[in-house]
Design an enzyme around this catalytic site. Structure first.
Site, mmCIF file in Angstrom:
data_model
loop_
_atom_site.group_PDB
_atom_site.id
_atom_site.type_symbol
_atom_site.label_atom_id
_atom_site.label_comp_id
_atom_site.label_asym_id
_atom_site.label_seq_id
_atom_site.Cartn_x
_atom_site.Cartn_y
_atom_site.Cartn_z
ATOM 1 N N CYS A 46 -7.310 -1.324 1.589
ATOM 2 C CA CYS A 46 -6.255 -1.738 2.513
ATOM 3 C C CYS A 46 -6.848 -1.829 3.912
ATOM 4 C CB CYS A 46 -5.119 -0.716 2.486
ATOM 5 S SG CYS A 46 -3.832 -1.027 3.718
ATOM 6 N N CYS B 273 -8.092 -5.919 -9.884
ATOM 7 C CA CYS B 273 -7.694 -4.877 -10.828
ATOM 8 C C CYS B 273 -7.319 -3.636 -10.008
ATOM 9 C CB CYS B 273 -8.862 -4.600 -11.766
ATOM 10 S SG CYS B 273 -8.477 -3.510 -13.129
ATOM 11 N N CYS C 130 -5.213 1.066 6.471
ATOM 12 C CA CYS C 130 -5.467 2.512 6.356
ATOM 13 C C CYS C 130 -6.719 2.845 5.549
ATOM 14 C CB CYS C 130 -4.254 3.209 5.754
ATOM 15 S SG CYS C 130 -3.983 2.851 4.007
ATOM 16 N N CYS D 206 0.850 -1.190 0.000
ATOM 17 C CA CYS D 206 0.000 0.000 0.000
ATOM 18 C C CYS D 206 0.887 1.242 0.000
ATOM 19 C CB CYS D 206 -0.893 -0.010 1.235
ATOM 20 S SG CYS D 206 -1.925 1.465 1.398
ATOM 21 N N CYS E 167 0.377 3.163 3.571
ATOM 22 C CA CYS E 167 0.810 2.661 4.884
ATOM 23 C C CYS E 167 1.823 1.529 4.820
ATOM 24 C CB CYS E 167 -0.394 2.236 5.713
ATOM 25 S SG CYS E 167 -1.178 0.719 5.120
#
Length: 190
Positions: A155, A178, A158, A106, A109
């Site tokens: 995610c 995707c 976060c 991510c 984070c």
């Protein structure tokens, strides 16, 4: 206030922190001044080493920041995608045709999201994967923003918008995650 609690509150409020803050036991009640940032809830995620090895699930604090701070930390495109549920243009993302061995994390984070071994060329213009690296690290939510029902991928740590998952991927899962390149960062395996 104990030293450990003070350090935890400092780490949660730190705008430049890149290290993961962990609690190994239930925290004691902490008195927080009205101007201090409230303590974030914790979530369980699986962390991965630079060589791609999974550790046991750990409890970490959710990363919760005001929009102004996200805008300072992220590029304008990454902010638009992760915090405003935007989408980058097809075939423009840096990870669309990227096939180096490693872990996609991510951008907001640094939580591990996808392993390169699950990446495939879907022909859609966005990086596509057939499964997440650990079910604990991402989650889906219903998205009806375009007048159709889709499964948005976020995610876990976060709540960053990453992209969508569709039921038209390859075996063994039949799924196509995707993703937006702008929502990801890449860590090569060592």
């Amino acid at each position: 206030m104990e030293r450990r609690q003070a350090l935890l509150l400092f780490a949660v409020g730190c705008t430049g922190c890149t290290e993961v803050v962990r609690e190994t036991h239930a925290p004691a009640a902490v008195s927080v001044a009205p101007t201090a940032r409230p303590q974030a809830a914790s979530v369980s995620i699986v962390e991965f080493s630079a060589s791609g090895e999974a550790a046991a699930p750990v409890e970490v604090l959710k990363v919760v920041l005001p929009d102004e701070e996200w805008a300072q930390r992220l590029s304008p495109l990454a902010f638009s995608v992760t915090r405003r549920k935007g989408t980058e243009l097809a075939f423009t993302g840096k990870y669309n045709k990227h096939y180096e061995a490693g872990i996609y994390r991510c951008v907001a984070c640094n939580t591990a999201l996808f392993h390169s071994s699950t990446k495939f060329d879907s022909g859609t213009g966005w990086p596509s994967f057939y499964e997440v690296i650990a079910k604990e690290n991402a989650y889906t939510d219903s998205d009806t923003s375009l007048g159709e029902s889709r499964d948005e991928v976020l995610c876990r740590r976060c709540d960053a918008h990453l992209g969508h998952v569709f039921p038209d991927g390859p075996e063994p899962t039949g799924l196509r995650y995707c993703m937006n390149s702008a929502a990801l960062t890449f860590q090569p395996l060592v």
